[in-house]
Scaffold this motif. Structure first.
Motif, PDB file in Angstrom:
ATOM      1  N   PRO A 190       0.820  -1.225   0.000  1.00 26.49           N
ATOM      2  CA  PRO A 190       0.000   0.000   0.000  1.00 26.49           C
ATOM      3  C   PRO A 190       0.852   1.273   0.000  1.00 26.49           C
ATOM      4  O   PRO A 190       1.903   1.330   0.660  1.00 26.49           O
ATOM      5  CB  PRO A 190      -0.814  -0.105   1.289  1.00 26.49           C
ATOM      6  N   ILE A 191       0.402   2.286  -0.719  1.00 25.19           N
ATOM      7  CA  ILE A 191       1.139   3.545  -0.837  1.00 25.19           C
ATOM      8  C   ILE A 191       1.394   4.184   0.517  1.00 25.19           C
ATOM      9  O   ILE A 191       2.451   4.783   0.738  1.00 25.19           O
ATOM     10  CB  ILE A 191       0.424   4.533  -1.804  1.00 25.19           C
ATOM     11  N   GLU A 192       0.480   4.070   1.459  1.00 24.46           N
ATOM     12  CA  GLU A 192       0.678   4.677   2.776  1.00 24.46           C
ATOM     13  C   GLU A 192       1.854   4.043   3.510  1.00 24.46           C
ATOM     14  O   GLU A 192       2.579   4.722   4.222  1.00 24.46           O
ATOM     15  CB  GLU A 192      -0.595   4.598   3.621  1.00 24.46           C
ATOM     16  N   ARG A 193       2.066   2.762   3.330  1.00 24.67           N
ATOM     17  CA  ARG A 193       3.216   2.093   3.954  1.00 24.67           C
ATOM     18  C   ARG A 193       4.531   2.590   3.342  1.00 24.67           C
ATOM     19  O   ARG A 193       5.503   2.834   4.043  1.00 24.67           O
ATOM     20  CB  ARG A 193       3.086   0.581   3.798  1.00 24.67           C
ATOM     21  N   VAL A 194       4.541   2.741   2.031  1.00 26.27           N
ATOM     22  CA  VAL A 194       5.730   3.262   1.342  1.00 26.27           C
ATOM     23  C   VAL A 194       6.002   4.696   1.787  1.00 26.27           C
ATOM     24  O   VAL A 194       7.139   5.063   2.094  1.00 26.27           O
ATOM     25  CB  VAL A 194       5.550   3.191  -0.192  1.00 26.27           C
ATOM     26  N   TRP A 195       4.969   5.531   1.847  1.00 26.64           N
ATOM     27  CA  TRP A 195       5.118   6.930   2.258  1.00 26.64           C
ATOM     28  C   TRP A 195       5.657   7.012   3.683  1.00 26.64           C
ATOM     29  O   TRP A 195       6.544   7.816   3.978  1.00 26.64           O
ATOM     30  CB  TRP A 195       3.790   7.658   2.112  1.00 26.64           C
ATOM     31  N   HIS A 196       5.154   6.171   4.572  1.00 29.86           N
ATOM     32  CA  HIS A 196       5.639   6.139   5.955  1.00 29.86           C
ATOM     33  C   HIS A 196       7.141   5.825   5.984  1.00 29.86           C
ATOM     34  O   HIS A 196       7.911   6.450   6.714  1.00 29.86           O
ATOM     35  CB  HIS A 196       4.856   5.111   6.770  1.00 29.86           C
ATOM     36  N   PHE A 197       7.580   4.872   5.175  1.00 29.26           N
ATOM     37  CA  PHE A 197       9.000   4.513   5.095  1.00 29.26           C
ATOM     38  C   PHE A 197       9.835   5.700   4.608  1.00 29.26           C
ATOM     39  O   PHE A 197      10.851   6.050   5.207  1.00 29.26           O
ATOM     40  CB  PHE A 197       9.181   3.321   4.146  1.00 29.26           C
ATOM     41  N   TYR A 198       9.410   6.339   3.531  1.00 36.33           N
ATOM     42  CA  TYR A 198      10.200   7.422   2.933  1.00 36.33           C
ATOM     43  C   TYR A 198      10.173   8.726   3.723  1.00 36.33           C
ATOM     44  O   TYR A 198      11.024   9.583   3.514  1.00 36.33           O
ATOM     45  CB  TYR A 198       9.782   7.680   1.486  1.00 36.33           C
ATOM     46  N   THR A 199       9.226   8.902   4.600  1.00 39.12           N
ATOM     47  CA  THR A 199       9.188  10.129   5.394  1.00 39.12           C
ATOM     48  C   THR A 199       9.873   9.970   6.747  1.00 39.12           C
ATOM     49  O   THR A 199       9.899  10.906   7.532  1.00 39.12           O
ATOM     50  CB  THR A 199       7.744  10.634   5.580  1.00 39.12           C
TER      51      THR A 199
END
Length: 85
Positions: free
Chosen positions: A13-22
């Motif tokens: 999910p995009i939210e999991r990726v965003w959490h990682f990159y932020t």
């Protein structure tokens, strides 16, 4: 000025990726091991507009010494940010 681009597909999910990159620590995870990237200081653990990050690493293998650089988040919106070094 050189521009580097890379792309890949991540199956989650995009939210999991965003959490990682932020999370600033992602820099140590995604940087090639030979560079030995170290986060020296950051104004925030999670990426926010105006945040500053100081890092060091061995960018040029032939020189064999660590270099330091400074990055600032100049743009941030959901699922997108720009950092200038």
């Amino acid at each position: 000025m050189r521009t580097f681009r890379q792309s890949f597909i991540i199956e989650c999910p995009i939210e999991r990726v965003w959490h990682f990159y932020t999370d600033v620590k992602h820099l140590e995870t995604i940087t090639p091991k030979g560079i030995e990237l170290k986060i020296i200081r950051t104004t925030n653990q999670n990426i926010v507009q105006g945040q500053e990050i100081w890092v060091s690493g061995k960018i040029f293998k032939k020189m064999g010494r660590r270099m330091k650089w400074h990055s600032k988040i100049t743009f941030l919106k959901s699922h997108e940010y720009i950092d200038e070094m």
